[in-house]
Scaffold this motif. Sequence first.
Motif, PDB file in Angstrom:
ATOM      1  N   ARG A  87     -31.459 -16.413 176.667  1.00 12.03           N
ATOM      2  CA  ARG A  87     -32.624 -15.535 176.756  1.00 12.03           C
ATOM      3  C   ARG A  87     -33.923 -16.343 176.791  1.00 12.03           C
ATOM      4  N   LYS A  88     -34.829 -15.892 177.625  1.00  8.76           N
ATOM      5  CA  LYS A  88     -36.115 -16.571 177.769  1.00  8.76           C
ATOM      6  C   LYS A  88     -36.907 -16.521 176.467  1.00  8.76           C
ATOM      7  N   GLY A  89     -37.475 -17.676 176.087  1.00  7.58           N
ATOM      8  CA  GLY A  89     -38.285 -17.756 174.883  1.00  7.58           C
ATOM      9  C   GLY A  89     -37.487 -17.800 173.601  1.00  7.58           C
ATOM     10  N   HIS A  90     -36.161 -17.919 173.703  1.00  6.23           N
ATOM     11  CA  HIS A  90     -35.272 -17.949 172.550  1.00  6.23           C
ATOM     12  C   HIS A  90     -34.554 -19.297 172.471  1.00  6.23           C
ATOM     13  N   THR A  91     -33.863 -19.495 171.359  1.00  3.48           N
ATOM     14  CA  THR A  91     -33.050 -20.702 171.182  1.00  3.48           C
ATOM     15  C   THR A  91     -31.580 -20.298 171.135  1.00  3.48           C
ATOM     16  N   THR A  92     -30.810 -20.828 172.065  1.00  4.80           N
ATOM     17  CA  THR A  92     -29.370 -20.621 172.076  1.00  4.80           C
ATOM     18  C   THR A  92     -28.701 -21.932 171.672  1.00  4.80           C
ATOM     19  N   ALA A  93     -27.891 -21.884 170.634  1.00  6.22           N
ATOM     20  CA  ALA A  93     -27.204 -23.075 170.140  1.00  6.22           C
ATOM     21  C   ALA A  93     -25.751 -23.058 170.595  1.00  6.22           C
ATOM     22  N   ILE A  94     -25.256 -24.230 170.981  1.00  9.61           N
ATOM     23  CA  ILE A  94     -23.825 -24.398 171.247  1.00  9.61           C
ATOM     24  C   ILE A  94     -23.278 -25.309 170.164  1.00  9.61           C
ATOM     25  N   VAL A  95     -22.281 -24.819 169.426  1.00  9.24           N
ATOM     26  CA  VAL A  95     -21.709 -25.592 168.331  1.00  9.24           C
ATOM     27  C   VAL A  95     -20.208 -25.747 168.552  1.00  9.24           C
ATOM     28  N   GLY A  96     -19.643 -26.736 167.874  1.00  6.42           N
ATOM     29  CA  GLY A  96     -18.218 -27.000 167.970  1.00  6.42           C
ATOM     30  C   GLY A  96     -17.934 -28.445 167.638  1.00  6.42           C
ATOM     31  N   GLU A  97     -16.675 -28.778 167.530  1.00  2.00           N
ATOM     32  CA  GLU A  97     -16.284 -30.138 167.184  1.00  2.00           C
ATOM     33  C   GLU A  97     -16.542 -31.092 168.345  1.00  2.00           C
ATOM     34  N   SER A  98     -16.481 -32.392 168.066  1.00  2.00           N
ATOM     35  CA  SER A  98     -16.592 -33.393 169.120  1.00  2.00           C
ATOM     36  C   SER A  98     -15.488 -33.152 170.151  1.00  2.00           C
ATOM     37  N   GLY A  99     -15.847 -33.245 171.429  1.00  3.80           N
ATOM     38  CA  GLY A  99     -14.867 -33.021 172.479  1.00  3.80           C
ATOM     39  C   GLY A  99     -14.664 -31.572 172.852  1.00  3.80           C
ATOM     40  N   SER A 100     -15.491 -30.664 172.285  1.00  4.59           N
ATOM     41  CA  SER A 100     -15.319 -29.242 172.576  1.00  4.59           C
ATOM     42  C   SER A 100     -15.958 -28.833 173.901  1.00  4.59           C
ATOM     43  N   GLY A 101     -16.782 -29.710 174.485  1.00  6.25           N
ATOM     44  CA  GLY A 101     -17.404 -29.409 175.779  1.00  6.25           C
ATOM     45  C   GLY A 101     -18.871 -29.064 175.708  1.00  6.25           C
ATOM     46  N   PHE A 108     -29.736 -25.656 172.466  1.00  7.34           N
ATOM     47  CA  PHE A 108     -29.667 -26.599 171.347  1.00  7.34           C
ATOM     48  C   PHE A 108     -28.198 -26.963 171.098  1.00  7.34           C
ATOM     49  N   ILE A 109     -27.838 -28.194 171.425  1.00  6.32           N
ATOM     50  CA  ILE A 109     -26.472 -28.690 171.220  1.00  6.32           C
ATOM     51  C   ILE A 109     -26.415 -29.400 169.876  1.00  6.32           C
ATOM     52  N   THR A 110     -25.518 -28.977 168.979  1.00  3.77           N
ATOM     53  CA  THR A 110     -25.468 -29.615 167.668  1.00  3.77           C
ATOM     54  C   THR A 110     -24.120 -29.387 167.002  1.00  3.77           C
ATOM     55  N   HIS A 111     -23.781 -30.281 166.057  1.00  2.00           N
ATOM     56  CA  HIS A 111     -22.597 -30.052 165.225  1.00  2.00           C
ATOM     57  C   HIS A 111     -23.005 -29.624 163.812  1.00  2.00           C
ATOM     58  N   ASP A 112     -24.310 -29.499 163.568  1.00  4.26           N
ATOM     59  CA  ASP A 112     -24.821 -29.170 162.241  1.00  4.26           C
ATOM     60  C   ASP A 112     -25.138 -27.678 162.162  1.00  4.26           C
ATOM     61  N   LEU A 113     -24.244 -26.925 161.523  1.00  8.75           N
ATOM     62  CA  LEU A 113     -24.426 -25.471 161.479  1.00  8.75           C
ATOM     63  C   LEU A 113     -25.600 -25.046 160.610  1.00  8.75           C
ATOM     64  N   ALA A 114     -25.968 -25.867 159.633  1.00 11.24           N
ATOM     65  CA  ALA A 114     -27.137 -25.541 158.814  1.00 11.24           C
ATOM     66  C   ALA A 114     -28.402 -25.572 159.668  1.00 11.24           C
ATOM     67  N   VAL A 115     -28.482 -26.518 160.600  1.00 13.38           N
ATOM     68  CA  VAL A 115     -29.625 -26.587 161.517  1.00 13.38           C
ATOM     69  C   VAL A 115     -29.631 -25.380 162.444  1.00 13.38           C
TER      70      VAL A 115
END
Length: 568
Positions: free
Chosen positions: A341-355, A512-519
């Motif tokens: 969505r425009k003006g929003h932050t979309t995070a992709i989370v998952g383990e290493s190698g998840s894509g 936002f690509i991250t493995h830190d769910l708290a972030v």
Amino acid sequence: MSTSTESTNPGGRRRADRAAAPTATGSSAAGPGNTPLLELRNVGITFKTTTGDVEAVKETNITVMPGETVAIVGESGSGKSTSALAAMGLLPENGRISEGQVFFHGEDITHPSRKRLIALRGSEIGMVPQDPMSNLNPVWKIGFQVRETLKANGLPHADKDVVQALKDAGLSDGERRMNQYPHEFSGGMRQRALIAIGLACNPRLLIADEPTSALDVTVQKQILNHLEKLTKEKGTSVLLITHDLGLAAERADRVVVMQKGRVVESGPAQALLQNPKHPYTQQLVRAVPSLTPEDIGAADEGDAAQEIVQIKELVKEYKIRGSWGRSTQFRAVDEVSFTIRKGHTTAIVGESGSGKSTIAKMLLGLEDITSGTIHVDGKDISTFSNKEWFGFRRRVQPIFQNPYGSLDPMRSVFRSIEEPLRVHKVGDAKSRKEKVYDLLDRVALPRQLGDRYPNELSGGQRQRVAIARALALDPEIVVCDEAVSALDVLVQDQVLKLLGQLQEDLGLTYLFITHDLAVVREIAHDVCVMESGKLVEVGSVEQVFENPRQDYTRRLLDAIPGKDLLEV
């Protein structure tokens, strides 16, 4: 911990500021008749530089008892690693213990002979360093590197001994793994190999320097669980150096807080972090991203934002070469569909190698799409001509994980920020100069830093330069690939607030690509959860955190270290 005030961060998301109730702490767990395993008494460490001596550590007292785990926390440059390296005699040539004493099991090792120092390392004091790729020799097989450690310490070093060391560190198929090279291991496997080397000689003390900072939460939990099991079985004490307060609260018996080369507070882990006494410790705890349910904030008002990016049935396959010239297809991204969505932050989370990062690279045009589509404002990016790609890259800009690696060390800060403007022929020299200074102001960096080079900046300053460079062309979409994972908690908090403020001021859209769910809980509005190339769960941050539908998502959430500290 009680909640006293509530503050809104610049991105519109809201969190509670934790009140800090003072508590008494002590610097030593030693009692009558107890001999500390490691003791730093009033230690000062000085480095000789071209401009004179610099005292990096001052009047530091740290005690580790037999069988105890002690964590040292504090921001980058606080003296954490320097204090630990001094105990092993591993200070750089220009560094020395200038005052105080270091004792190991009652023996003064402040200035040991080289022979005694060599005898201490490995068999008495082991170490697991931070970056496994830098600390494993890339041209030597893993088994050879373990064997050399055993051999150097006069221990049996036959194949079975190497295999056993690898198995002890959690690599169950040690017979095969010993014949592989570091680049053939995942990040978690490389970290296990370093643990195998660090514990191979059954040391009485293990110094673990940010041993899991670059790993996703589930792999981190597996490794820390195994390390805890091993050290308890062997009766090994652990000195854990970390910037992760949640990890310190969960894994350590006691915590030592360092600031600007001094110990400012120490005591039992849970008590100290839940009721910090010193203002700096209070500041650290307040900076920890909270997992508490929060208001969606300004960016979510109306909830009918335009979908600026549509990703549909996206696939990325790689050809993997095998033996005898054969090759196989590896599917890194497997029919993934979601929108941003425009003006929003979309995070992709998952383990290493998840894509996760592979999707980001395809959006940026750094990887070809095997099948499926990515539309930005309704246009299929796979159909772009070279001219269209050039224009598209003004609209979509990246911020990478390692700013030191993504900034040219031969370019000044000014030139690094100006470069995109020159490449895209934006303005003249005068207007570009004004633009660079405006960007430095926007990311809260002094203009005089423009003349400096990346190696003259702190990690947080370098990341701010990377953000300024990404904003130079006034993009609409910014792709943040692990943009804060290598930063200590205070700098991370500053950068997250900056990103939130910029989103509010400029209407930016973040992937936002991250493995830190708290972030993720702190900055994101929408979350995509990936496992082995597949999208397994998608929803608002509130939905995913408060009511996860998939077991995999629940495992990710359960693996967050120090959840009790974060859920306040």
